[in-house]
Enzyme design. Structure first.
Site, PDB file in Angstrom:
ATOM      1  N   GLY A   8      26.339  60.506 -17.316  1.00 55.52           N
ATOM      2  CA  GLY A   8      25.652  59.753 -16.271  1.00 55.52           C
ATOM      3  C   GLY A   8      26.619  58.815 -15.572  1.00 55.52           C
ATOM      4  O   GLY A   8      26.250  57.720 -15.146  1.00 55.52           O
ATOM      5  N   GLY A  11      25.885  57.349 -11.895  1.00 54.81           N
ATOM      6  CA  GLY A  11      24.739  56.486 -11.631  1.00 54.81           C
ATOM      7  C   GLY A  11      25.118  55.025 -11.490  1.00 54.81           C
ATOM      8  O   GLY A  11      26.301  54.665 -11.474  1.00 54.81           O
ATOM      9  N   GLN A  12      24.089  54.184 -11.394  1.00 53.15           N
ATOM     10  CA  GLN A  12      24.321  52.760 -11.126  1.00 53.15           C
ATOM     11  C   GLN A  12      25.134  52.093 -12.249  1.00 53.15           C
ATOM     12  O   GLN A  12      26.106  51.395 -11.988  1.00 53.15           O
ATOM     13  CB  GLN A  12      22.981  52.031 -10.958  1.00 53.15           C
ATOM     14  CG  GLN A  12      23.136  50.632 -10.359  1.00 53.15           C
ATOM     15  CD  GLN A  12      21.985  49.697 -10.687  1.00 53.15           C
ATOM     16  OE1 GLN A  12      21.116  50.007 -11.503  1.00 53.15           O
ATOM     17  NE2 GLN A  12      21.982  48.545 -10.047  1.00 53.15           N
ATOM     18  N   ASP A  34      28.835  63.941 -15.396  1.00 55.18           N
ATOM     19  CA  ASP A  34      27.549  63.828 -14.690  1.00 55.18           C
ATOM     20  C   ASP A  34      27.234  65.205 -14.114  1.00 55.18           C
ATOM     21  O   ASP A  34      28.109  66.080 -14.099  1.00 55.18           O
ATOM     22  CB  ASP A  34      27.654  62.784 -13.552  1.00 55.18           C
ATOM     23  CG  ASP A  34      26.287  62.203 -13.178  1.00 55.18           C
ATOM     24  OD1 ASP A  34      25.414  62.972 -12.750  1.00 55.18           O
ATOM     25  OD2 ASP A  34      26.094  60.991 -13.338  1.00 55.18           O
ATOM     26  N   ILE A  35      25.992  65.367 -13.603  1.00 55.99           N
ATOM     27  CA  ILE A  35      25.698  66.638 -12.921  1.00 55.99           C
ATOM     28  C   ILE A  35      26.199  66.592 -11.473  1.00 55.99           C
ATOM     29  O   ILE A  35      26.336  67.610 -10.826  1.00 55.99           O
ATOM     30  CB  ILE A  35      24.189  67.027 -12.949  1.00 55.99           C
ATOM     31  CG1 ILE A  35      23.312  65.833 -12.563  1.00 55.99           C
ATOM     32  CG2 ILE A  35      23.781  67.569 -14.299  1.00 55.99           C
ATOM     33  CD1 ILE A  35      21.850  66.194 -12.401  1.00 55.99           C
ATOM     34  N   ARG A  36      26.440  65.380 -10.937  1.00 58.18           N
ATOM     35  CA  ARG A  36      27.022  65.282  -9.589  1.00 58.18           C
ATOM     36  C   ARG A  36      28.329  64.509  -9.665  1.00 58.18           C
ATOM     37  O   ARG A  36      28.547  63.746 -10.621  1.00 58.18           O
ATOM     38  CB  ARG A  36      26.047  64.641  -8.600  1.00 58.18           C
ATOM     39  CG  ARG A  36      25.604  63.268  -9.016  1.00 58.18           C
ATOM     40  CD  ARG A  36      24.350  62.805  -8.281  1.00 58.18           C
ATOM     41  NE  ARG A  36      23.782  61.678  -9.003  1.00 58.18           N
ATOM     42  CZ  ARG A  36      23.879  60.405  -8.638  1.00 58.18           C
ATOM     43  NH1 ARG A  36      24.494  60.082  -7.513  1.00 58.18           N
ATOM     44  NH2 ARG A  36      23.360  59.438  -9.354  1.00 58.18           N
ATOM     45  N   TYR A 142       8.328  56.642 -17.710  1.00 58.87           N
ATOM     46  CA  TYR A 142       9.640  56.096 -18.054  1.00 58.87           C
ATOM     47  C   TYR A 142       9.534  55.193 -19.288  1.00 58.87           C
ATOM     48  O   TYR A 142      10.301  55.333 -20.245  1.00 58.87           O
ATOM     49  CB  TYR A 142      10.146  55.314 -16.844  1.00 58.87           C
ATOM     50  CG  TYR A 142      11.456  54.591 -17.013  1.00 58.87           C
ATOM     51  CD1 TYR A 142      12.650  55.279 -17.177  1.00 58.87           C
ATOM     52  CD2 TYR A 142      11.499  53.194 -16.963  1.00 58.87           C
ATOM     53  CE1 TYR A 142      13.858  54.592 -17.299  1.00 58.87           C
ATOM     54  CE2 TYR A 142      12.696  52.507 -17.074  1.00 58.87           C
ATOM     55  CZ  TYR A 142      13.872  53.207 -17.248  1.00 58.87           C
ATOM     56  OH  TYR A 142      15.065  52.536 -17.366  1.00 58.87           O
ATOM     57  N   LYS A 146      11.144  55.672 -22.976  1.00 60.13           N
ATOM     58  CA  LYS A 146      12.073  54.696 -23.563  1.00 60.13           C
ATOM     59  C   LYS A 146      11.572  54.234 -24.933  1.00 60.13           C
ATOM     60  O   LYS A 146      12.373  54.068 -25.866  1.00 60.13           O
ATOM     61  CB  LYS A 146      12.266  53.495 -22.624  1.00 60.13           C
ATOM     62  CG  LYS A 146      13.085  53.812 -21.377  1.00 60.13           C
ATOM     63  CD  LYS A 146      14.524  54.169 -21.729  1.00 60.13           C
ATOM     64  CE  LYS A 146      15.391  54.432 -20.528  1.00 60.13           C
ATOM     65  NZ  LYS A 146      16.710  54.990 -20.853  1.00 60.13           N
TER      66      LYS A 146
HETATM   67  C1  AKB Z   1      13.627  50.479 -13.352  1.00 62.28           C
HETATM   68  O1  AKB Z   1      13.246  49.663 -12.503  1.00 62.28           O
HETATM   69  O2  AKB Z   1      13.056  51.543 -13.591  1.00 62.28           O
HETATM   70  C2  AKB Z   1      14.857  50.123 -14.170  1.00 62.28           C
HETATM   71  C3  AKB Z   1      14.510  49.449 -15.449  1.00 62.28           C
HETATM   72  C4  AKB Z   1      13.996  48.076 -15.441  1.00 62.28           C
HETATM   73  O3  AKB Z   1      14.667  50.013 -16.483  1.00 62.28           O
HETATM   74  N1  AKB Z   1      15.739  49.330 -13.393  1.00 62.28           N
END
Ligand code: AKB
Length: 315
Positions: A8, A11-12, A34-36, A142, A146
């Site tokens: 990754g 990414g950011q 990464d994939i890109r 998400y 997590k």
């Molecule tokens: C999001 O906003 O999805 C992320 C996080 C807080 O994990 N930046």
């Protein structure tokens, strides 16, 4: 010198982390993947491998090819984007992590870093100064991925002795790479729009406070956690991590100190509900006690740096 793989890297977080790892441990010892393709700075300063974390055999090949001992696995679909494609996001976030944990076990790798998030908390969590242990009822794909990921990390540590370490990142703010698809992204977008157009329409309401952190603090926390003695790491799910907490009105006021005619307007979208389910601030006293964590940047310092660096980048 140990060999590190960052998954990754485009990414950011990866865009900053790879550069810092190369500085500390050597360009030739930090493999970006990464994939890109990644930033010019990453592509030109060391090795890059195209890698999809869902392809476990390729992950094994890359680890063997470079004799990797540590992995930082950062690839994930963030909160906003995950809501648009729940099952695909679940697959990327969960299967990606499970592949990394399995490879760590099979190849007896030394250490793994995997980021969790404040998104593991939900509507029933204590909102202010959220403690390390509290009710966790995330209601986003998400957040659920997590929280499940945290349980898997602890499981692999306890059952298979995989030395996996993790932080619950707040919203991260950086100028190198733009955030992508998160709920805290407004706190990065606002700087670009302030410089380009002197105005910003925010997708969260004025009073929505969220935990945030300047990227340099997040990178330091990550490397400090990974470099800490094993016996100091008492939490094998994921550590709460705090930097600064602010709302859109407060960051806009800070920007106005530099761009006096900057204007912010508000038009909430689906991410408001996500933000409402998250903590407003985090108690990270366990991280402070266990491995000596301390953040450095406040809102005023971060704003000054972001405006200066983004203006430089855009010119
Ligand atoms: C999001 O906003 O999805 C992320 C996080 C807080 O994990 N930046």
């Amino acid at each position: 010198m140990k060999k590190i793989l960052v998954i990754g890297a485009s990414g950011q977080i990866g865009s900053d982390l790879v550069i810092e790892l190369r500085k500390r441990f050597g360009n030739e010892n930090t493999i970006a993947s990464d994939i890109r393709l990644a930033s010019d700075e990453i592509m030109s300063s060391g090795t890059f491998e195209t890698l999809n974390v869902l392809e476990k055999d390729n992950l094994i090949n890359v680890c063997k090819k470079y004799n990797i001992q540590e992995i930082y696995h950062l690839a994930a679909i963030l909160s906003g984007n995950a809501e648009k494609n729940p099952l695909k996001s679940w697959e990327i976030n969960m299967q990606g992590l499970l592949n990394v944990l399995e490879v760590a076990k099979e190849l007896s790798l030394n250490k793994i870093f995997w980021p969790s998030s404040i998104a593991v908390f939900g509507p029933s969590t204590t909102k202010t100064n959220t403690p390390q242990f509290d009710i966790m009822d995330p209601n986003t794909v998400y957040g659920i991925s997590k929280l499940a990921g945290e349980r898997w990390c602890e499981y692999f540590y306890e059952k298979f002795n995989v030395d996996v370490r993790s932080l619950r990142y707040p919203g991260l703010i950086s100028y190198k790479a733009e955030a992508g698809g998160g709920t805290t992204d407004y706190a990065v977008e606002i700087f670009y729009e302030a410089i380009k157009n002197k105005k910003y329409e925010c997708f969260l309401s004025a009073e929505t406070s969220l935990p945030m952190m300047y990227m340099e603090d997040a990178i330091n926390a990550t490397i400090e956690l990974m470099e800490a003695d094993k016996q100091k790491i008492k939490i094998r799910s994921s550590y709460n991590l705090a930097g600064i907490s602010f709302n859109p009105k407060e960051i806009a006021n800070e920007i106005k100190k530099h761009i006096t005619d900057f204007k912010i307007t508000y038009k909430e979208d689906f991410r408001q509900a996500i933000a409402n389910s998250w903590p407003k601030s985090i108690d990270d006293s366990v991280a402070k006690k266990d491995w000596g964590w301390q953040h450095k940047y406040n809102l005023a310092e971060m704003t000054k740096i972001m405006l200066k660096e983004i203006a430089k980048k855009l010119s």
